[in-house]
Scaffold this active site. Structure first.
Site, PDB file in Angstrom:
ATOM      1  N   ASP A   1       0.875  -1.174   0.000  1.00  0.00           N
ATOM      2  CA  ASP A   1       0.000   0.000   0.000  1.00  0.00           C
ATOM      3  C   ASP A   1       0.913   1.224   0.000  1.00  0.00           C
ATOM      4  O   ASP A   1       2.129   1.122   0.189  1.00  0.00           O
ATOM      5  CB  ASP A   1      -0.891  -0.002   1.248  1.00  0.00           C
ATOM      6  CG  ASP A   1      -1.786   1.239   1.319  1.00  0.00           C
ATOM      7  OD1 ASP A   1      -2.390   1.602   0.294  1.00  0.00           O
ATOM      8  OD2 ASP A   1      -1.865   1.866   2.395  1.00  0.00           O
ATOM      9  N   SER A   2       0.295   2.397  -0.171  1.00  0.00           N
ATOM     10  CA  SER A   2       1.077   3.629  -0.116  1.00  0.00           C
ATOM     11  C   SER A   2       1.563   3.933   1.298  1.00  0.00           C
ATOM     12  O   SER A   2       2.452   4.761   1.467  1.00  0.00           O
ATOM     13  CB  SER A   2       0.217   4.791  -0.616  1.00  0.00           C
ATOM     14  OG  SER A   2      -0.937   4.890   0.195  1.00  0.00           O
TER      15      SER A   2
ATOM     16  N   GLU B   1      -2.693   8.540   8.554  1.00  0.00           N
ATOM     17  CA  GLU B   1      -1.224   8.475   8.617  1.00  0.00           C
ATOM     18  C   GLU B   1      -0.697   9.175   9.874  1.00  0.00           C
ATOM     19  O   GLU B   1       0.379   8.859  10.360  1.00  0.00           O
ATOM     20  CB  GLU B   1      -0.604   9.106   7.363  1.00  0.00           C
ATOM     21  CG  GLU B   1      -0.801   8.293   6.083  1.00  0.00           C
ATOM     22  CD  GLU B   1       0.014   6.984   6.051  1.00  0.00           C
ATOM     23  OE1 GLU B   1       1.153   6.970   6.532  1.00  0.00           O
ATOM     24  OE2 GLU B   1      -0.530   5.979   5.550  1.00  0.00           O
TER      25      GLU B   1
ATOM     26  N   CYS C   1     -10.906   2.804   0.096  1.00  0.00           N
ATOM     27  CA  CYS C   1      -9.490   3.084   0.312  1.00  0.00           C
ATOM     28  C   CYS C   1      -9.112   2.317   1.569  1.00  0.00           C
ATOM     29  O   CYS C   1      -9.854   2.361   2.564  1.00  0.00           O
ATOM     30  CB  CYS C   1      -9.286   4.578   0.526  1.00  0.00           C
ATOM     31  SG  CYS C   1      -7.650   5.020   1.141  1.00  0.00           S
TER      32      CYS C   1
ATOM     33  N   HIS D   1      -7.066   2.806   3.769  1.00  0.00           N
ATOM     34  CA  HIS D   1      -6.837   3.603   4.981  1.00  0.00           C
ATOM     35  C   HIS D   1      -8.140   3.761   5.786  1.00  0.00           C
ATOM     36  O   HIS D   1      -8.101   3.974   6.994  1.00  0.00           O
ATOM     37  CB  HIS D   1      -6.342   5.012   4.622  1.00  0.00           C
ATOM     38  CG  HIS D   1      -4.872   5.094   4.347  1.00  0.00           C
ATOM     39  ND1 HIS D   1      -4.292   4.507   3.250  1.00  0.00           N
ATOM     40  CD2 HIS D   1      -3.865   5.703   5.014  1.00  0.00           C
ATOM     41  CE1 HIS D   1      -2.980   4.770   3.269  1.00  0.00           C
ATOM     42  NE2 HIS D   1      -2.708   5.497   4.323  1.00  0.00           N
TER      43      HIS D   1
HETATM   44  N1  DGL Z   1      -4.670   3.284   0.994  1.00  0.00           N
HETATM   45  C1  DGL Z   1      -4.707   3.741  -0.332  1.00  0.00           C
HETATM   46  C2  DGL Z   1      -5.997   3.477  -1.039  1.00  0.00           C
HETATM   47  O1  DGL Z   1      -6.568   2.491  -0.782  1.00  0.00           O
HETATM   48  C3  DGL Z   1      -4.069   4.998  -0.726  1.00  0.00           C
HETATM   49  C4  DGL Z   1      -4.226   6.261   0.004  1.00  0.00           C
HETATM   50  C5  DGL Z   1      -3.332   7.259  -0.654  1.00  0.00           C
HETATM   51  O2  DGL Z   1      -2.143   6.964  -0.734  1.00  0.00           O
HETATM   52  O3  DGL Z   1      -3.812   8.295  -1.122  1.00  0.00           O
HETATM   53  O4  DGL Z   1      -6.460   4.176  -1.851  1.00  0.00           O
END
Ligand code: DGL
Length: 272
Positions: free
Chosen positions: A11-12, A153, A187, A189
């Site tokens: 993931d990011s 984050e 997402c 997150h």
């Molecule tokens: N967790 C990620 C997602 O599902 C990315 C969030 C991001 O880096 O903007 O989209």
């Protein structure tokens, strides 16, 4: 490829941990290698070209660990770079969009589904297109929630935090007005904000979390390909990030319910 090899998840940043948590539960005998690109988060505000480049680098890093499957535990990567990864990777791949949509169409009773995600995800309409393919009668309401990612984050995730509550209300109000009975947390997150989102939407609204659905889907793929680990002892996951580990360790520890101090390794993703 051997069944004892690890599953690579990326993931990011921290978001993919919502999937790791479910993988540890659904597939305890599997070794997980996780990469969070904390040095380059967020992905969701970036161009298609950049997201594709980052996704290929992340996958390359995991391939260096001889993983038997790669999971993009990231709605943005799954939406924007999913086809590219599926085509280029030498191992089975899954993102989070397909498994999640499948569950959402089964859960909705009034046919009104909300999708929340990053700007890139919502701009790609990946969830909407998939949902309407599965069931052309559903109505889909999409909402980009870019501020959710920095909240997570930075660990601002408590349901009673004033800032969290304010941002949740700002983003979710229209979906509530539209009467959705199911919301896809598009997402990875966002499950970390699940309690705050649920407090605002009400307990009658079902929140669909990609982690659980994706872990079950990965289990199915590995079973079909005879790649499920036959050594059934539980395995410790390995964690890698592209920025300093400390912040990640704190929030990850909170989220996974374990002490993560000194368990995360920093790597230079630009080498891949
Ligand atoms: N967790 C990620 C997602 O599902 C990315 C969030 C991001 O880096 O903007 O989209």
């Amino acid at each position: 490829m051997s069944s004892s090899n690890a599953i690579g998840v990326f993931d990011s940043g921290l978001g993919g941990l919502s999937a790791v948590k479910e993988f540890l539960h659904v597939l305890p005998a599997e070794k997980i290698v996780y990469f969070g690109d904390t040095g380059r988060v967020p992905y969701g505000t970036r161009s298609r070209e950049t997201i594709c480049k980052y996704a290929l680098q992340d996958a390359d890093f995991l391939l260096g660990h001889h993983v038997k499957m790669i999971v993009a535990a990231c709605g943005t990567v799954s939406s924007v770079a999913g086809d590219l990864l599926r085509e280029k990777l030498p191992v089975p791949y899954t993102g989070v969009v397909n498994p999640t949509c499948f569950t959402a169409v089964q859960k909705t009773k009034n046919g009104k589904i909300g999708v929340i995600g990053t700007a890139a995800t919502v701009g790609s309409h990946s969830y909407k297109l998939r949902l309407q393919k599965l069931d052309p009668t559903v109505q889909v309401f999409e909402q980009a929630c870019p501020l959710f990612v920095p909240l997570v984050e930075n660990g601002i995730i408590r349901r009673d935090d004033q800032i969290t509550r304010l941002v949740v209300r700002r983003y979710m109000a229209e979906l509530k007005e539209n009467g959705v009975d199911t919301v896809i947390l598009g997402c990875t997150h966002f499950p970390l904000l699940r309690e705050a989102i649920s407090d605002y939407m009400g307990e009658d609204v079902t929140l669909v979390d990609s982690g659980f659905e994706t872990a079950n889907y990965a289990a199915k793929v590995l079973r079909e390909q005879n790649l499920l680990n036959t050594d059934t002892s539980a395995k410790m996951p390995s964690f890698f990030v592209s920025d300093t580990p400390e912040g990640f360790e704190n929030v990850a520890g909170l989220f996974l319910g374990r002490d993560m101090e000194h368990t995360v390794t920093q790597i230079d993703i630009e080498q891949f």
